[in-house]
Enzyme design. Structure first.
Site, PDB file in Angstrom:
ATOM      1  N   HIS A  13      29.690  77.195  29.803  1.00 46.61           N
ATOM      2  CA  HIS A  13      31.037  78.012  30.474  1.00 46.61           C
ATOM      3  C   HIS A  13      30.132  78.705  31.481  1.00 46.61           C
ATOM      4  O   HIS A  13      29.057  78.616  31.796  1.00 46.61           O
ATOM      5  CB  HIS A  13      31.380  79.163  29.159  1.00 46.61           C
ATOM      6  CG  HIS A  13      31.847  78.422  28.022  1.00 46.61           C
ATOM      7  ND1 HIS A  13      33.264  77.925  28.006  1.00 46.61           N
ATOM      8  CD2 HIS A  13      31.389  78.131  26.854  1.00 46.61           C
ATOM      9  CE1 HIS A  13      33.570  77.486  26.742  1.00 46.61           C
ATOM     10  NE2 HIS A  13      32.349  77.621  26.183  1.00 46.61           N
ATOM     11  N   CYS A  73      32.565  72.219  26.435  1.00 49.40           N
ATOM     12  CA  CYS A  73      32.448  72.582  25.177  1.00 49.40           C
ATOM     13  C   CYS A  73      33.451  71.988  24.207  1.00 49.40           C
ATOM     14  O   CYS A  73      33.149  71.019  23.414  1.00 49.40           O
ATOM     15  CB  CYS A  73      32.438  74.210  25.122  1.00 49.40           C
ATOM     16  SG  CYS A  73      31.793  74.873  23.518  1.00 49.40           S
TER      17      CYS A  73
HETATM   18  N1  GLN Z   1      34.458  74.843  18.437  1.00 45.69           N
HETATM   19  C1  GLN Z   1      33.507  74.643  18.867  1.00 45.69           C
HETATM   20  C2  GLN Z   1      32.126  75.490  18.529  1.00 45.69           C
HETATM   21  O1  GLN Z   1      32.273  76.358  17.968  1.00 45.69           O
HETATM   22  C3  GLN Z   1      33.671  75.147  20.347  1.00 45.69           C
HETATM   23  C4  GLN Z   1      33.310  76.443  20.872  1.00 45.69           C
HETATM   24  C5  GLN Z   1      33.549  76.551  22.362  1.00 45.69           C
HETATM   25  O2  GLN Z   1      34.294  75.668  22.977  1.00 45.69           O
HETATM   26  N2  GLN Z   1      32.874  77.260  23.022  1.00 45.69           N
HETATM   27  O3  GLN Z   1      31.080  74.630  18.465  1.00 45.69           O
END
Ligand code: GLN
Length: 247
Positions: A196, A95
């Protein structure tokens, strides 16, 4: 004893939804087979890591704010990271880390967080803060020629563009953008994904794919991994796949 060296980047900043579980799964699956896992952490102000000396570099997810905090530090290692990637070190990026390895991340206010530019994709946040890609996701990836269902959980406002080599085909959930048909980015020694879970606890075959690649690369021989007892993991997967895919 054969061993793998794992570098965990910013464990204190990038560990959304227990992404550290990926490290734990790799360690467990290595040790169960009599291999050794050496795990080093790196965060801001630590001594510069020797990236190419590792078998796996791992970094997890984090919100925009966390990404902002570490981006400047990470960029110092741009060339070293590129060299390690070109040398075949395996990169597992979840992510926020996935986004930071691209060209840039554009936040909701239009602010740009520069990326490492290791890969050509780029990410722009959806203009509405409350409208995000959130929920369970199932994709189909190809691991050493085997079509494998990969299960995870996504929560991102960022929409990633310019992906030519996706990690998998979306069977359920969003993917790189709202309603996308593909998810993540993959090369022989790179998996960058929004999943995740932690990812590897829900997908033992994926953990073994990474372990096999890294052992074979390090020891320059074909390695057949001894099967482990994944009965519980598989029961859990079956349950989730039925829930998400059979409606
Ligand atoms: N900043 C990112 C987003 O919201 C990453 C979020 C995450 O790592 N779950 O797209």
């Amino acid at each position: 004893m054969k061993e793998l060296k794992i570098l965990y980047l910013y464990p204190d900043i990038l560990d959304l939804y227990g992404d550290i579980g990926n490290i734990k799964v790799l360690k467990y699956r290595l040790e169960q087979r009599g291999f050794k896992a050496i795990i080093d952490n790196y965060s801001i102000n630590d001594e510069k890591p020797d990236f190419k000396n590792y078998d796996i570099v791992f970094a997890g997810g984090g919100a925009d704010n966390e990404q902002k905090i570490l981006a400047e530090d990470l960029i110092k290692y741009k060339e070293d990271i590129k060299q390690a990637k070109d040398a075949g070190v395996f990169f597992l990026l979840i992510c926020g880390a996935y986004q930071l390895f691209g060209k840039y991340y554009k936040g909701v206010e239009g602010n740009i967080i520069p990326g490492l530019e290791v890969f050509d994709y780029y990410t722009e946040a959806n203009p509405s803060r409350s409208n995000r890609c959130i929920g369970n996701i199932v994709i189909e990836a190809e691991l050493n020629g085997n079509k494998t269902k990969v299960i995870g959980f996504e929560n991102h406002g960022g929409q990633t563009f310019g992906i030519e080599e996706p990690f998998g085909k979306v069977l359920f959930g969003n993917g790189n953008k709202f309603g996308d048909t593909v998810e993540g980015f993959m090369q022989k020694n790179v998996i960058a994904t929004y999943l995740h879970g932690p990812l590897l606890s829900k997908n033992p075959a994926l953990a073994d794919y990474i372990i096999k690649y890294c052992l074979e690369r390090r020891y320059n021989e074909v390695i057949e991994l001894e099967p482990l007892n994944d009965e519980l993991e598989n029961k859990c997967r079956l349950q989730l796949l039925q829930r998400f895919l059979e409606k």
